[in-house]
Design a protein around this motif. Structure first.
Motif, PDB file in Angstrom:
ATOM      1  N   GLY A 178       0.748  -1.172   0.030  1.00  0.00           N
ATOM      2  CA  GLY A 178      -0.094  -0.082  -0.068  1.00  0.00           C
ATOM      3  C   GLY A 178       0.806   1.168   0.154  1.00  0.00           C
ATOM      4  N   ALA A 179       0.110   2.388   0.020  1.00  0.00           N
ATOM      5  CA  ALA A 179       0.910   3.732  -0.109  1.00  0.00           C
ATOM      6  C   ALA A 179       1.296   3.987   1.387  1.00  0.00           C
ATOM      7  CB  ALA A 179       0.127   4.743  -0.880  1.00  0.00           C
ATOM      8  N   PHE A 180       1.732   3.052   2.114  1.00  0.00           N
ATOM      9  CA  PHE A 180       2.209   3.605   3.641  1.00  0.00           C
ATOM     10  C   PHE A 180       3.422   2.333   3.789  1.00  0.00           C
ATOM     11  CE2 PHE A 180      -1.281   0.778   3.244  1.00  0.00           C
ATOM     12  CZ  PHE A 180      -1.157  -0.302   3.772  1.00  0.00           C
ATOM     13  N   ASP A 181       4.061   2.822   4.897  1.00  0.00           N
ATOM     14  CA  ASP A 181       5.331   2.025   5.420  1.00  0.00           C
ATOM     15  C   ASP A 181       4.809   0.644   5.869  1.00  0.00           C
ATOM     16  OD1 ASP A 181       6.989   3.683   4.584  1.00  0.00           O
ATOM     17  OD2 ASP A 181       7.145   4.977   6.439  1.00  0.00           O
ATOM     18  N   VAL A 182       5.390  -0.343   5.670  1.00  0.00           N
ATOM     19  CA  VAL A 182       4.947  -1.623   6.068  1.00  0.00           C
ATOM     20  C   VAL A 182       6.296  -2.351   6.952  1.00  0.00           C
ATOM     21  CG1 VAL A 182       4.045  -4.021   5.879  1.00  0.00           C
ATOM     22  CG2 VAL A 182       3.500  -1.942   4.632  1.00  0.00           C
ATOM     23  N   VAL A 183       6.280  -2.807   8.188  1.00  0.00           N
ATOM     24  CA  VAL A 183       7.261  -3.434   8.866  1.00  0.00           C
ATOM     25  C   VAL A 183       6.791  -4.860   8.902  1.00  0.00           C
ATOM     26  CG1 VAL A 183       8.668  -3.757  10.601  1.00  0.00           C
ATOM     27  CG2 VAL A 183       8.295  -1.552   9.906  1.00  0.00           C
ATOM     28  N   THR A 184       7.376  -5.848   8.514  1.00  0.00           N
ATOM     29  CA  THR A 184       6.866  -7.419   8.701  1.00  0.00           C
ATOM     30  C   THR A 184       7.824  -8.128   9.602  1.00  0.00           C
ATOM     31  OG1 THR A 184       6.088  -7.599   6.473  1.00  0.00           O
ATOM     32  CG2 THR A 184       6.554  -9.484   7.657  1.00  0.00           C
ATOM     33  N   ILE A 185       7.089  -8.729  10.605  1.00  0.00           N
ATOM     34  CA  ILE A 185       7.725  -9.430  11.800  1.00  0.00           C
ATOM     35  C   ILE A 185       7.576 -10.704  11.633  1.00  0.00           C
ATOM     36  CG2 ILE A 185       7.880  -9.610  14.248  1.00  0.00           C
ATOM     37  CD1 ILE A 185       7.564  -6.574  14.619  1.00  0.00           C
ATOM     38  N   ASP A 186       8.322 -11.729  11.454  1.00  0.00           N
ATOM     39  CA  ASP A 186       8.202 -13.261  11.456  1.00  0.00           C
ATOM     40  C   ASP A 186       8.053 -13.815  12.695  1.00  0.00           C
ATOM     41  OD1 ASP A 186       7.946 -15.833  10.974  1.00  0.00           O
ATOM     42  OD2 ASP A 186       9.259 -15.687   9.165  1.00  0.00           O
ATOM     43  N   ASN A 187       7.154 -14.227  13.163  1.00  0.00           N
ATOM     44  CA  ASN A 187       6.856 -14.920  14.484  1.00  0.00           C
ATOM     45  C   ASN A 187       6.680 -16.269  14.483  1.00  0.00           C
ATOM     46  OD1 ASN A 187       6.454 -14.859  17.300  1.00  0.00           O
ATOM     47  ND2 ASN A 187       4.262 -14.621  17.229  1.00  0.00           N
ATOM     48  N   SER A 188       7.658 -16.866  13.499  1.00  0.00           N
ATOM     49  CA  SER A 188       7.468 -18.303  13.466  1.00  0.00           C
ATOM     50  C   SER A 188       8.493 -19.044  14.369  1.00  0.00           C
ATOM     51  CB  SER A 188       8.068 -18.904  12.032  1.00  0.00           C
ATOM     52  OG  SER A 188       7.392 -18.203  10.955  1.00  0.00           O
ATOM     53  N   GLY A 189       9.373 -18.128  14.884  1.00  0.00           N
ATOM     54  CA  GLY A 189      10.407 -19.051  15.716  1.00  0.00           C
ATOM     55  C   GLY A 189      10.053 -18.569  17.182  1.00  0.00           C
ATOM     56  N   SER A 190      11.331 -18.004  17.845  1.00  0.00           N
ATOM     57  CA  SER A 190      11.242 -17.652  19.253  1.00  0.00           C
ATOM     58  C   SER A 190      10.389 -16.443  19.677  1.00  0.00           C
ATOM     59  CB  SER A 190      12.623 -17.430  19.719  1.00  0.00           C
ATOM     60  OG  SER A 190      12.782 -16.477  20.892  1.00  0.00           O
ATOM     61  N   LEU A 191       9.477 -16.528  20.584  1.00  0.00           N
ATOM     62  CA  LEU A 191       8.713 -15.321  20.910  1.00  0.00           C
ATOM     63  C   LEU A 191       9.384 -14.301  21.309  1.00  0.00           C
ATOM     64  CD1 LEU A 191       5.717 -14.310  21.129  1.00  0.00           C
ATOM     65  CD2 LEU A 191       5.695 -15.222  23.444  1.00  0.00           C
ATOM     66  N   ASP A 192      10.527 -14.655  22.170  1.00  0.00           N
ATOM     67  CA  ASP A 192      11.537 -13.459  22.520  1.00  0.00           C
ATOM     68  C   ASP A 192      11.953 -12.588  21.446  1.00  0.00           C
ATOM     69  OD1 ASP A 192      11.051 -14.092  25.218  1.00  0.00           O
ATOM     70  OD2 ASP A 192      12.985 -15.409  25.507  1.00  0.00           O
ATOM     71  N   ASP A 193      12.432 -13.440  20.401  1.00  0.00           N
ATOM     72  CA  ASP A 193      13.019 -12.841  19.136  1.00  0.00           C
ATOM     73  C   ASP A 193      11.900 -11.815  18.503  1.00  0.00           C
ATOM     74  OD1 ASP A 193      15.477 -13.852  19.488  1.00  0.00           O
ATOM     75  OD2 ASP A 193      15.304 -15.374  17.908  1.00  0.00           O
ATOM     76  N   ALA A 194      10.849 -12.257  18.449  1.00  0.00           N
ATOM     77  CA  ALA A 194       9.712 -11.615  17.694  1.00  0.00           C
ATOM     78  C   ALA A 194       9.466 -10.331  18.504  1.00  0.00           C
ATOM     79  CB  ALA A 194       8.689 -12.325  17.313  1.00  0.00           C
ATOM     80  N   ALA A 195       9.257 -10.465  19.849  1.00  0.00           N
ATOM     81  CA  ALA A 195       8.891  -9.347  20.800  1.00  0.00           C
ATOM     82  C   ALA A 195      10.126  -8.443  20.789  1.00  0.00           C
ATOM     83  CB  ALA A 195       8.861 -10.004  22.181  1.00  0.00           C
ATOM     84  N   ALA A 196      11.444  -8.834  20.538  1.00  0.00           N
ATOM     85  CA  ALA A 196      12.471  -7.857  20.453  1.00  0.00           C
ATOM     86  C   ALA A 196      12.315  -7.145  19.376  1.00  0.00           C
ATOM     87  CB  ALA A 196      13.865  -8.675  20.758  1.00  0.00           C
ATOM     88  N   ARG A 197      12.104  -7.743  18.225  1.00  0.00           N
ATOM     89  CA  ARG A 197      11.844  -6.842  17.048  1.00  0.00           C
ATOM     90  C   ARG A 197      10.802  -5.958  16.893  1.00  0.00           C
ATOM     91  NH1 ARG A 197      11.451  -8.071  11.189  1.00  0.00           N
ATOM     92  NH2 ARG A 197      11.630  -5.835  10.491  1.00  0.00           N
ATOM     93  N   MET A 198       9.906  -6.279  17.536  1.00  0.00           N
ATOM     94  CA  MET A 198       8.314  -5.513  17.696  1.00  0.00           C
ATOM     95  C   MET A 198       8.908  -4.137  18.737  1.00  0.00           C
ATOM     96  SD  MET A 198       5.101  -4.687  17.523  1.00  0.00           S
ATOM     97  CE  MET A 198       4.059  -6.066  17.412  1.00  0.00           C
ATOM     98  N   ASN A 199       9.564  -4.658  19.463  1.00  0.00           N
ATOM     99  CA  ASN A 199       9.926  -3.240  20.432  1.00  0.00           C
ATOM    100  C   ASN A 199      10.895  -2.217  19.801  1.00  0.00           C
ATOM    101  OD1 ASN A 199       8.292  -4.468  22.588  1.00  0.00           O
ATOM    102  ND2 ASN A 199      10.181  -5.335  23.490  1.00  0.00           N
ATOM    103  N   GLN A 200      11.924  -2.872  18.795  1.00  0.00           N
ATOM    104  CA  GLN A 200      12.912  -2.146  18.161  1.00  0.00           C
ATOM    105  C   GLN A 200      12.065  -1.401  17.464  1.00  0.00           C
ATOM    106  OE1 GLN A 200      15.389  -5.175  16.706  1.00  0.00           O
ATOM    107  NE2 GLN A 200      16.425  -5.591  18.629  1.00  0.00           N
TER     108      GLN A 200
END
Length: 195
Positions: free
Chosen positions: A165-187
């Motif tokens: 779309g005409a907006f910024d998109v950040v994709t976070i893959d939550n297939s693996g470690s929840l801690d890794d995905a949470a860290a990516r979300m917080n960053q």
């Protein structure tokens, strides 16, 4: 410059982030973890949506209203944006505008079907797309016991996890470690703070 010869101060504008993703991707879990992570920040707000769904139906913590109450709120201008999906009505409270005007970060549970409307309503606007592999999604959805694995895999095969779309998109893959995905979300969210 204004009439007194001073420079006009540009009003600080905060960012609205809409978190979206398919069932089973874990967006509610990641949002809850981020809400805990940013709990001491006065400039980070996690929106409680208004939904015409029973409060005890599981999932996110939302404000439950009847269809008539929702319509009254809509007519009174209580929502910054609202939409209908899957037989329910969803609303983002108009109070988010005040927080954005202060330059704060506002994080809302969104819907992929109305991201263009979000982008037309809020600026700046960013979509965070939480995804997981089809096998992981199927396992998580199967554990809920509402559909068979075969039905789930067929449904997942019909839909795309990609968002454009005409907006910024950040994709976070939550297939693996929840801690890794949470860290990516917080960053990701930290990028939009006015520190």
């Amino acid at each position: 410059m204004d009439r007194q010869g001073g420079h006009k101060t540009q009003q600080a504008l905060g960012t609205l982030v809409a978190v979206v993703g398919p069932s089973g991707a874990g967006k509610d879990t990641l949002m809850n973890l981020s809400a805990q992570h940013f709990a001491d920040r006065q400039d980070v707000h996690f929106v409680q949506r208004v939904i015409t769904r029973p409060h005890d139906s599981g999932g996110e913590d939302h404000r439950c209203v009847t269809c008539d109450e929702f319509d009254e709120m809509r007519q009174a201008g209580a929502f910054a944006i609202d939409w209908n999906a899957h037989g329910l009505s969803y609303g983002i409270p108009a109070s988010v505008r005040e927080k954005l005007a202060l330059g704060h970060l506002v994080v809302a549970n969104g819907s992929r079907s109305v991201l263009d409307r979000f982008a037309g309503t809020f600026s700046p606007f960013v979509a965070v797309n939480v995804v997981a592999s089809p096998d992981i999604l199927a396992s998580r959805l199967e554990a809920r016991g509402r559909e068979s694995r075969e039905d789930i895999l067929r449904r997942l095969a019909r839909g795309s996890l990609e968002i454009t779309g005409a907006f910024d998109v950040v994709t976070i893959d939550n297939s693996g470690s929840l801690d890794d995905a949470a860290a990516r979300m917080n960053q990701t969210l930290s990028r939009f703070l006015n520190d």
